[in-house]
Design a protein around this motif. Structure first.
Motif, PDB file in Angstrom:
ATOM      1  N   GLY A 230      -6.737  45.823  28.563  1.00 53.08           N
ATOM      2  CA  GLY A 230      -6.531  44.663  29.423  1.00 53.08           C
ATOM      3  C   GLY A 230      -5.546  43.675  28.843  1.00 53.08           C
ATOM      4  N   SER A 231      -5.938  42.430  28.805  1.00 54.42           N
ATOM      5  CA  SER A 231      -5.068  41.374  28.278  1.00 54.42           C
ATOM      6  C   SER A 231      -4.979  41.392  26.762  1.00 54.42           C
ATOM      7  CB  SER A 231      -5.590  40.004  28.737  1.00 54.42           C
ATOM      8  OG  SER A 231      -6.842  39.732  28.129  1.00 54.42           O
ATOM      9  N   GLY A 232      -5.884  42.147  26.108  1.00 52.63           N
ATOM     10  CA  GLY A 232      -5.920  42.158  24.649  1.00 52.63           C
ATOM     11  C   GLY A 232      -6.637  40.956  24.067  1.00 52.63           C
ATOM     12  N   ASN A 233      -7.116  40.083  24.947  1.00 52.69           N
ATOM     13  CA  ASN A 233      -7.782  38.866  24.516  1.00 52.69           C
ATOM     14  C   ASN A 233      -9.223  39.143  24.100  1.00 52.69           C
ATOM     15  OD1 ASN A 233      -8.322  36.110  24.150  1.00 52.69           O
ATOM     16  ND2 ASN A 233      -9.000  35.876  26.262  1.00 52.69           N
ATOM     17  N   VAL A 234      -9.635  38.535  22.988  1.00 50.47           N
ATOM     18  CA  VAL A 234     -11.006  38.707  22.495  1.00 50.47           C
ATOM     19  C   VAL A 234     -11.871  37.620  23.124  1.00 50.47           C
ATOM     20  CG1 VAL A 234     -12.478  38.977  20.472  1.00 50.47           C
ATOM     21  CG2 VAL A 234     -10.067  39.605  20.344  1.00 50.47           C
ATOM     22  N   GLY A 235     -12.142  37.779  24.412  1.00 51.74           N
ATOM     23  CA  GLY A 235     -12.927  36.780  25.127  1.00 51.74           C
ATOM     24  C   GLY A 235     -13.662  37.385  26.301  1.00 51.74           C
ATOM     25  N   ALA A 236     -14.465  36.563  26.940  1.00 57.47           N
ATOM     26  CA  ALA A 236     -15.324  37.034  28.033  1.00 57.47           C
ATOM     27  C   ALA A 236     -14.523  37.572  29.215  1.00 57.47           C
ATOM     28  CB  ALA A 236     -16.241  35.906  28.499  1.00 57.47           C
ATOM     29  N   THR A 237     -13.380  36.947  29.534  1.00 60.11           N
ATOM     30  CA  THR A 237     -12.617  37.375  30.703  1.00 60.11           C
ATOM     31  C   THR A 237     -12.072  38.788  30.555  1.00 60.11           C
ATOM     32  OG1 THR A 237     -10.646  36.300  29.781  1.00 60.11           O
ATOM     33  CG2 THR A 237     -11.953  35.040  31.362  1.00 60.11           C
ATOM     34  N   ASN A 238     -11.881  39.226  29.330  1.00 64.24           N
ATOM     35  CA  ASN A 238     -11.323  40.566  29.099  1.00 64.24           C
ATOM     36  C   ASN A 238     -12.395  41.638  28.968  1.00 64.24           C
ATOM     37  OD1 ASN A 238      -9.111  42.315  28.797  1.00 64.24           O
ATOM     38  ND2 ASN A 238      -9.319  42.291  26.577  1.00 64.24           N
ATOM     39  N   ILE A 239     -13.641  41.234  28.874  1.00 65.27           N
ATOM     40  CA  ILE A 239     -14.684  42.227  28.651  1.00 65.27           C
ATOM     41  C   ILE A 239     -15.393  42.646  29.941  1.00 65.27           C
ATOM     42  CG2 ILE A 239     -16.703  40.735  28.298  1.00 65.27           C
ATOM     43  CD1 ILE A 239     -17.414  42.476  25.898  1.00 65.27           C
ATOM     44  N   ARG A 240     -15.180  41.915  31.007  1.00 67.73           N
ATOM     45  CA  ARG A 240     -15.948  42.177  32.223  1.00 67.73           C
ATOM     46  C   ARG A 240     -15.664  43.544  32.828  1.00 67.73           C
ATOM     47  NH1 ARG A 240     -13.262  37.794  36.392  1.00 67.73           N
ATOM     48  NH2 ARG A 240     -11.100  38.497  36.216  1.00 67.73           N
ATOM     49  N   LYS A 241     -14.449  44.100  32.596  1.00 63.98           N
ATOM     50  CA  LYS A 241     -14.144  45.423  33.129  1.00 63.98           C
ATOM     51  C   LYS A 241     -14.548  46.543  32.176  1.00 63.98           C
ATOM     52  CE  LYS A 241     -10.334  44.226  36.231  1.00 63.98           C
ATOM     53  NZ  LYS A 241      -8.933  44.533  36.624  1.00 63.98           N
ATOM     54  N   LEU A 242     -14.902  46.186  30.958  1.00 67.37           N
ATOM     55  CA  LEU A 242     -15.233  47.206  29.963  1.00 67.37           C
ATOM     56  C   LEU A 242     -16.731  47.436  29.818  1.00 67.37           C
ATOM     57  CD1 LEU A 242     -12.748  46.269  27.075  1.00 67.37           C
ATOM     58  CD2 LEU A 242     -12.519  48.127  28.732  1.00 67.37           C
ATOM     59  N   THR A 243     -17.536  46.444  30.197  1.00 66.22           N
ATOM     60  CA  THR A 243     -18.971  46.539  29.952  1.00 66.22           C
ATOM     61  C   THR A 243     -19.762  46.172  31.206  1.00 66.22           C
ATOM     62  OG1 THR A 243     -19.066  44.253  29.155  1.00 66.22           O
ATOM     63  CG2 THR A 243     -18.659  45.951  27.508  1.00 66.22           C
ATOM     64  N   SER A 244     -21.076  46.126  31.060  1.00 65.18           N
ATOM     65  CA  SER A 244     -21.940  45.776  32.181  1.00 65.18           C
ATOM     66  C   SER A 244     -21.900  44.278  32.454  1.00 65.18           C
ATOM     67  CB  SER A 244     -23.380  46.194  31.872  1.00 65.18           C
ATOM     68  OG  SER A 244     -23.914  45.384  30.843  1.00 65.18           O
ATOM     69  N   ARG A 245     -22.417  43.891  33.608  1.00 61.96           N
ATOM     70  CA  ARG A 245     -22.452  42.473  33.978  1.00 61.96           C
ATOM     71  C   ARG A 245     -23.364  41.684  33.053  1.00 61.96           C
ATOM     72  NH1 ARG A 245     -24.918  42.459  39.955  1.00 61.96           N
ATOM     73  NH2 ARG A 245     -23.329  44.102  40.118  1.00 61.96           N
ATOM     74  N   TRP A 246     -24.410  42.328  32.537  1.00 59.98           N
ATOM     75  CA  TRP A 246     -25.329  41.626  31.644  1.00 59.98           C
ATOM     76  C   TRP A 246     -24.686  41.371  30.283  1.00 59.98           C
ATOM     77  CZ3 TRP A 246     -28.886  39.262  34.088  1.00 59.98           C
ATOM     78  CH2 TRP A 246     -29.436  39.808  35.234  1.00 59.98           C
TER      79      TRP A 246
END
Length: 234
Positions: free
Chosen positions: A37-53
């Protein structure tokens, strides 16, 4: 109180340095979030990689991690400027974490948490953080641009604090928070996509959109480059 202040400064930085998004991606998917994704180590970049929880847990942690030591500083009687400094070190820790060789996230959630907590514990209404949150929400749901909402929301915080008659330490604190956000965006490592735009456009893209290019989908859907295959000997 000098010893307590120094310890809380170090603690604020170390707590802020805990890369929740990076750890969540590693533990849940076995991937390095910095390569997706954006390469950013933050919440906005993790939503497509993991579950909603997992995404929700990262949001809560990043929002809250700048708060506890500010509250501790207030509880033991440290001055407002010391509380502000401790909170700012939490933001700096998130943006430049020692645990990831000083390359972390953008600190949007941690910034909001700190901007909210130090006025609250000192008995002031956090109008600045509230207004910032409203603008960011508008950016997220109407123009679909959280980074732009963030920069527009945080930019006037110092002015609002000054006009509202809050202590100078808070006003300077809000100004410092805004400058840290700008510096982090403009100094982020370049990606290969940065070569497709001019330097001026790159700086505008980073400041307003927090990315190197205007194309949001292309930016968010980046994937790690495949390693080149080595040719065998004839």
């Amino acid at each position: 109180m000098i010893t307590e202040f120094v310890l809380l400064l170090v603690g604020g930085y170390l707590l802020g340095s805990i890369p929740a998004a990076y750890l969540a991606a590693r533990w849940s998917r076995g991937v390095d979030i910095r390569k997706y994704g954006s390469g950013n180590v933050g919440a906005t970049n993790i939503r497509k990689l993991t579950s909603r929880w997992t995404f929700l847990a990262v949001i809560i942690f990043d929002l809250a991690k700048g708060m506890p030591l500010v509250v501790v500083a207030w509880a033991i009687g440290l001055d407002i400027y010391q509380q502000v400094a401790i909170g700012i070190l939490g933001i700096i820790g998130h943006n430049w974490p020692i645990f990831l060789r000083f390359s972390g996230g953008r600190g949007m959630l941690t910034t909001l948490g700190v901007a909210f907590i130090f006025p609250v514990v000192n008995g002031y209404v956090p109008w600045e953080a509230t207004i910032a949150m409203i603008i960011i929400t508008i950016g997220a749901f109407i123009v679909h641009n959280v980074p732009m909402g963030m920069v527009i929301g945080v930019a006037p915080a110092a002015l609002i604090s000054w006009l509202d008659g809050k202590p100078p330490e808070m006003t300077w604190g809000f100004l410092a928070i805004f400058l840290i956000m700008v510096i982090r965006r403009l100094t982020a490592p370049k990606t290969p996509l940065a070569a497709s735009v001019s330097t001026g456009e790159l700086l505008i893209n980073r400041l307003l959109f927090d990315r190197d290019i205007r194309d949001k989908e292309a930016w968010l859907n980046r994937k790690p480059a495949k390693p080149k295959e080595k040719r065998g000997k004839d």
